[in-house]
Design a protein around this motif. Structure first.
Motif, PDB file in Angstrom:
ATOM      1  N   ARG A 180       3.283 -11.387  -6.846  1.00  0.00           N
ATOM      2  CA  ARG A 180       2.809 -11.724  -5.493  1.00  0.00           C
ATOM      3  C   ARG A 180       3.237 -10.698  -4.448  1.00  0.00           C
ATOM      4  O   ARG A 180       2.948 -10.843  -3.271  1.00  0.00           O
ATOM      5  N   THR A 181       3.958  -9.674  -4.887  1.00  0.00           N
ATOM      6  CA  THR A 181       4.445  -8.645  -3.961  1.00  0.00           C
ATOM      7  C   THR A 181       3.282  -7.793  -3.445  1.00  0.00           C
ATOM      8  O   THR A 181       2.375  -7.458  -4.200  1.00  0.00           O
ATOM      9  N   ILE A 182       3.331  -7.457  -2.173  1.00  0.00           N
ATOM     10  CA  ILE A 182       2.304  -6.588  -1.592  1.00  0.00           C
ATOM     11  C   ILE A 182       2.756  -5.135  -1.733  1.00  0.00           C
ATOM     12  O   ILE A 182       3.849  -4.760  -1.290  1.00  0.00           O
ATOM     13  N   ALA A 183       1.912  -4.328  -2.363  1.00  0.00           N
ATOM     14  CA  ALA A 183       2.252  -2.926  -2.645  1.00  0.00           C
ATOM     15  C   ALA A 183       2.157  -2.072  -1.386  1.00  0.00           C
ATOM     16  O   ALA A 183       1.326  -2.315  -0.512  1.00  0.00           O
ATOM     17  N   LYS A 184       3.016  -1.064  -1.337  1.00  0.00           N
ATOM     18  CA  LYS A 184       3.008  -0.140  -0.185  1.00  0.00           C
ATOM     19  C   LYS A 184       2.162   1.101  -0.511  1.00  0.00           C
ATOM     20  O   LYS A 184       2.069   1.512  -1.661  1.00  0.00           O
ATOM     21  N   PRO A 185       1.568   1.682   0.528  1.00  0.00           N
ATOM     22  CA  PRO A 185       0.795   2.907   0.284  1.00  0.00           C
ATOM     23  C   PRO A 185       1.698   4.027  -0.227  1.00  0.00           C
ATOM     24  O   PRO A 185       2.884   4.070   0.110  1.00  0.00           O
ATOM     25  N   VAL A 186       1.125   4.913  -1.019  1.00  0.00           N
ATOM     26  CA  VAL A 186       1.850   6.093  -1.506  1.00  0.00           C
ATOM     27  C   VAL A 186       1.813   7.146  -0.401  1.00  0.00           C
ATOM     28  O   VAL A 186       0.738   7.491   0.098  1.00  0.00           O
ATOM     29  N   LYS A 187       2.994   7.643  -0.015  1.00  0.00           N
ATOM     30  CA  LYS A 187       3.033   8.635   1.075  1.00  0.00           C
ATOM     31  C   LYS A 187       2.652  10.026   0.564  1.00  0.00           C
ATOM     32  O   LYS A 187       1.956  10.774   1.230  1.00  0.00           O
ATOM     33  N   LYS A 188       3.174  10.339  -0.613  1.00  0.00           N
ATOM     34  CA  LYS A 188       2.922  11.667  -1.161  1.00  0.00           C
ATOM     35  C   LYS A 188       2.793  11.545  -2.677  1.00  0.00           C
ATOM     36  O   LYS A 188       3.593  10.862  -3.304  1.00  0.00           O
ATOM     37  N   VAL A 189       1.775  12.181  -3.234  1.00  0.00           N
ATOM     38  CA  VAL A 189       1.616  12.142  -4.687  1.00  0.00           C
ATOM     39  C   VAL A 189       2.535  13.207  -5.286  1.00  0.00           C
ATOM     40  O   VAL A 189       2.160  14.364  -5.470  1.00  0.00           O
ATOM     41  N   ASP A 190       3.773  12.810  -5.544  1.00  0.00           N
ATOM     42  CA  ASP A 190       4.765  13.743  -6.082  1.00  0.00           C
ATOM     43  C   ASP A 190       4.906  13.544  -7.601  1.00  0.00           C
ATOM     44  O   ASP A 190       4.140  12.794  -8.215  1.00  0.00           O
ATOM     45  N   ASP A 191       5.898  14.204  -8.180  1.00  0.00           N
ATOM     46  CA  ASP A 191       6.071  14.131  -9.639  1.00  0.00           C
ATOM     47  C   ASP A 191       6.365  12.706 -10.118  1.00  0.00           C
ATOM     48  O   ASP A 191       5.949  12.322 -11.209  1.00  0.00           O
ATOM     49  N   ASP A 192       7.096  11.947  -9.296  1.00  0.00           N
ATOM     50  CA  ASP A 192       7.397  10.563  -9.677  1.00  0.00           C
ATOM     51  C   ASP A 192       6.117   9.730  -9.794  1.00  0.00           C
ATOM     52  O   ASP A 192       5.970   8.928 -10.714  1.00  0.00           O
ATOM     53  N   ILE A 193       5.219   9.929  -8.850  1.00  0.00           N
ATOM     54  CA  ILE A 193       3.944   9.184  -8.871  1.00  0.00           C
ATOM     55  C   ILE A 193       3.103   9.639 -10.063  1.00  0.00           C
ATOM     56  O   ILE A 193       2.509   8.823 -10.771  1.00  0.00           O
ATOM     57  N   LYS A 194       3.094  10.948 -10.311  1.00  0.00           N
ATOM     58  CA  LYS A 194       2.330  11.470 -11.457  1.00  0.00           C
ATOM     59  C   LYS A 194       2.843  10.896 -12.772  1.00  0.00           C
ATOM     60  O   LYS A 194       2.068  10.553 -13.664  1.00  0.00           O
ATOM     61  N   LYS A 195       4.165  10.788 -12.871  1.00  0.00           N
ATOM     62  CA  LYS A 195       4.753  10.217 -14.080  1.00  0.00           C
ATOM     63  C   LYS A 195       4.393   8.737 -14.192  1.00  0.00           C
ATOM     64  O   LYS A 195       4.060   8.252 -15.279  1.00  0.00           O
ATOM     65  N   LEU A 196       4.454   8.039 -13.048  1.00  0.00           N
ATOM     66  CA  LEU A 196       4.081   6.623 -13.041  1.00  0.00           C
ATOM     67  C   LEU A 196       2.630   6.457 -13.532  1.00  0.00           C
ATOM     68  O   LEU A 196       2.347   5.581 -14.352  1.00  0.00           O
ATOM     69  N   VAL A 197       1.741   7.309 -13.048  1.00  0.00           N
ATOM     70  CA  VAL A 197       0.329   7.229 -13.442  1.00  0.00           C
ATOM     71  C   VAL A 197       0.185   7.461 -14.951  1.00  0.00           C
ATOM     72  O   VAL A 197      -0.497   6.699 -15.640  1.00  0.00           O
TER      73      VAL A 197
END
Ligand code: NI
Length: 171
Positions: A15-32
């Motif tokens: 039920r948590t509301i997700a926050k926008p991604v500020k910058k597509v960095d390496d952490d986000i790429k790994k998450l994807v």
């Protein structure tokens, strides 16, 4: 890459509301990358970060038959929608439950891809359904929320029964 743990209904973290991604960095790429792997292994046609307990606006989808058309949507926004259609939906967070949900038949969505590049996509049929379903996850909403109270009650009974059977199988 790593397979992430999926959280299951009725876990409140869904039920948590997700926050926008500020910058597509390496952490986000790994998450994807990890989300794609998790989705393909499950197997499913879509996965929202919410379902792996990461509360960022990240979605992965692949509705292709041969699982060779990965689509990543970061900070997705629906900018146009058209018509309405009902189809059966399931969810990796609500295993073995399929119910009919009514949604827009066509959507135009704006998002960023895995490289941080913006794009606009027009979708219909299963892809349109999937985008709307996954975007709901990002605002803490599940497809079962669309069901009537009676159907929801039946579903909860079924889930409980599934859980008991699983326990018995383990025991
Ligand atoms: Ni889902």
């Amino acid at each position: 890459m790593a397979i992430l743990d999926i959280i299951y209904y009725p876990d409140k973290r869904l039920r948590t509301i997700a926050k926008p991604v500020k910058k597509v960095d390496d952490d986000i790429k790994k998450l994807v990358d990890d989300m794609f792997e998790t989705m393909y292994v499950a197997p499913g046609i879509g996965l929202a970060a919410t379902q792996v307990n990461v509360h960022k606006q990240v979605i992965v989808i692949d509705v292709s038959e041969h699982k060779d058309q990965p689509l990543c949507l970061i900070n997705p926004v629906i900018i146009a929608e058209e018509g309405s259609e009902s189809s059966d939906e399931g969810c990796l967070s609500v295993p073995e439950i399929y119910e009919t949900v009514q949604r827009a038949a066509k959507v135009t969505v704006k998002a960023m891809d895995q490289n941080g590049d913006e794009f606009t996509l027009q979708a219909d049929e299963m892809l349109a359904v999937c985008i709307q379903h996954e975007m709901d996850h990002l605002v803490g909403k599940l497809f079962v929320d669309y069901l009537s109270p009676l159907k929801l009650q039946r579903l909860k009974k079924r889930l409980l029964k599934n859980m008991r059977e699983e326990q018995r199988a383990l025991g």
